[in-house]
Write an enzyme that holds these catalytic residues in place. Structure first.
Site, PDB file in Angstrom:
ATOM      1  N   SER A 265       0.824  -1.203   0.000  1.00 31.38           N
ATOM      2  CA  SER A 265       0.000   0.000   0.000  1.00 31.38           C
ATOM      3  C   SER A 265       0.859   1.253   0.000  1.00 31.38           C
ATOM      4  CB  SER A 265      -0.876   0.004   1.250  1.00 31.38           C
ATOM      5  OG  SER A 265      -0.033   0.064   2.394  1.00 31.38           O
ATOM      6  N   LYS A 266       0.204   2.348  -0.329  1.00 31.21           N
ATOM      7  CA  LYS A 266       0.905   3.624  -0.311  1.00 31.21           C
ATOM      8  C   LYS A 266       1.371   3.937   1.109  1.00 31.21           C
ATOM      9  CE  LYS A 266      -2.371   5.696  -3.187  1.00 31.21           C
ATOM     10  NZ  LYS A 266      -2.971   6.881  -3.800  1.00 31.21           N
ATOM     11  N   ARG A 267       0.536   3.524   2.078  1.00 35.69           N
ATOM     12  CA  ARG A 267       0.892   3.785   3.473  1.00 35.69           C
ATOM     13  C   ARG A 267       2.198   3.091   3.844  1.00 35.69           C
ATOM     14  NH1 ARG A 267      -3.285   2.219   7.779  1.00 35.69           N
ATOM     15  NH2 ARG A 267      -1.619   2.219   9.317  1.00 35.69           N
TER      16      ARG A 267
END
Ligand code: GLU
Length: 513
Positions: A265-267
């Protein structure tokens, strides 16, 4: 040619194209080229509410950076143009109408509140599914429950409606996925999905199937997240009478977090500071802080090689593949079912391998671009010399300049620890002799070495005793490439100047103690 392989990459321009999307494009491209077929770029922009300006251009720029050549697309044109779905609206309407006429789709007039109510009732009854399906559709407002007159009236009055597919009640839908094998889904678990929205636009499902059919797509290679939609697509092919020309499906494995626990994920990228986009994306604030492989200094060949191996293996020990070699080696059979762990260290490793393989003159061109952008003068010979010295020491292209900055400016800071340990009267005496002896001459690395040997001899010491402090004086740093070669690049007078400047600075450090 009727059996020409035709694949498409069909992104929606709803934001930045992340690494998973690039991998999908790459696998499609490799598959097409391996089979002498065509790679098509289709822009799926039917969801007007999610349209993001700049996203389409970004997709094209990313393809270009990776060396993925598009055979047919919005810019290239082609026999099946237009390749942008918003320009094909009328086509979808026609097929939705055909399905209505044949009874495989129907009008539905339910309002958002009525749909919510239906779900609430189902929830309260602890129903297995909240779907609009063969059971629930009978309780709703649609052309299957209303009289023909009533339906016509509503249509004539311009009442909002959608068109839904009529999924059969009890049937197994089967499809043979090239990666996953047979997939069976019972229609009781499926939803009567909307095909045409109330704004007159088709949904992804209808547009995707209609276009794949009309564009003669032979293989649909896409992310695993679309696997649940595939049975619906199979049903659409059947209802539209296109089953015989249905493409083969291949659903690619997910990209996983580095520890394998869940989707990449981007996170996760933000947390660990690794890039997740092919290139920077400054258009949305949320994503602007995330990094792009290109700007981080990955060579596109290394990025592509890394990406190809995220979910595919060549079946040999070899890991280094050019794009041409990937085309040669790629097979869908070697794409794994299991998710692929994203490992940034592996990406760095690939980048190192490609940097080491580059010719010094190609590296020098990169350095010249960087110096130009920074307003620093650097001729080609100097750039080549620096590239040769740094080639083995860099992981990313911008390090040519950042790790080589002492080639362009005299250091202003010196590694303190070395100064404290190695600076003494003997070192100072050697510095003096050495700089006096080299000034105004043109010397090669070997000559610098000889001059240094003579200077240490004159002061009864050894090269090993002064080498590190001399390096610190010239570069500011405790380690680096061959110091004699660095001095050759800098030239005798610059070296002499730096020695003088450093001597003063070191003296000051000593006096402050
Ligand atoms: N437009 C879809 C997407 O954005 C394409 C899915 C497919 O390839 O069928 O991913």
């Amino acid at each position: 040619m009727s059996n020409e392989v035709r694949v498409r990459f069909a992104p929606s321009p709803t934001g930045v194209l992340h690494i998973g999307g690039v991998r999908t494009a790459l696998y499609n491209y490799l598959f097409a080229k391996k089979h002498g077929g065509k790679f098509i770029l289709r822009i799926e922009d039917t969801d007007q509410t999610r349209f993001v300006e700049g996203a389409e251009q970004y997709i094209k720029d990313a393809m270009a950076w990776c060396g993925i050549q598009i055979d047919e697309g919005t810019d290239q044109g082609g026999e099946y143009a237009p390749y942008k779905q918003s320009e094909r609206k009328d086509l979808y309407k026609k097929y939705a109408q055909q399905m209505i006429n044949e009874g495989t789709a129907y009008y539905a007039f339910d309002t958002a509140e009525e749909l919510d109510e239906m779900r609430e009732t189902l929830k309260a009854a602890k129903a297995n599914s909240l779907n609009y399906n063969s059971i629930t559709r009978n309780t709703m407002k649609n052309s299957l429950t209303l009289s023909a007159e009533e339906v016509q009236e509503r249509l004539d009055s311009g009442a909002p409606y959608v068109i839904r597919i009529k999924v059969p009640a009890k049937e197994d839908i089967r499809l043979n996925d090239m990666i996953r094998g047979w997939v069976n889904v019972h229609t009781s678990t499926m939803d009567d999905k909307v095909l045409m929205k109330s704004d007159g636009m088709p949904t992804y499902h209808l547009a995707n199937v209609v276009d794949d059919y009309l564009m003669k797509i032979t293989h649909v290679i896409r992310g695993e997240e679309w696997l649940p939609s595939a049975p619906l697509h199979v049903l659409l092919y059947r209802y539209l009478g296109w089953e015989a020309s249905m493409p083969q499906f291949a659903h690619l494995p997910l990209l996983l977090k580095p520890d394998g626990n869940g989707k990449l994920s981007k996170r996760e990228a933000a947390k660990h500071g690794f890039p997740i986009f092919p290139m920077e994306w400054k258009i949305t604030e949320e994503d602007a802080a995330l990094k792009g492989f290109k700007e981080e200094g990955y060579l596109s060949e290394a990025f592509v090689n890394f990406l190809a191996l995220l979910g595919w293996n060549p079946g040999t020990e070899n890991e280094i593949f050019s794009l041409e070699e990937l085309i040669e080696a790629f097979t869908i059979e070697r794409v794994s079912k299991a998710g692929a762990k994203f490992d940034i260290d592996k990406a760095i490793w690939f980048n190192q391998q490609y940097l080491r393989k580059m010719s010094p003159s190609a590296l020098a061109s990169l350095l010249i671009e960087q110096t130009k952008a920074a307003g620093i003068a650097c001729d080609n010979n100097k750039a080549i010399a620096i590239a040769e010295l740094l080639q083995e020491r860099i992981d990313y292209t911008p390090e040519l300049l950042s790790k080589g900055k002492y080639f362009f400016e005299s250091p202003t800071e010196y590694v303190d620890k070395v100064v404290r340990k190695k600076w003494n009267e003997t070192a100072e005496a050697v510095f003096n002799t050495f700089s006096t002896e080299i000034v105004d001459q043109s010397l090669q690395a070997d000559d610098f070495q000889k001059k240094l040997e003579q200077a240490v001899e004159a002061h009864d010491t050894k090269v090993g005793m002064v080498m590190q402090i001399l390096r610190v004086a010239i570069t500011g740093e405790a380690g680096g490439p061959d110091l004699m070669k660095i001095m050759e690049v800098l030239g005798t007078n610059e070296v002499a100047d730096r020695i003088k400047k450093a001597t003063n600075a070191f003296e000051q450090t000593a006096n402050n103690e």
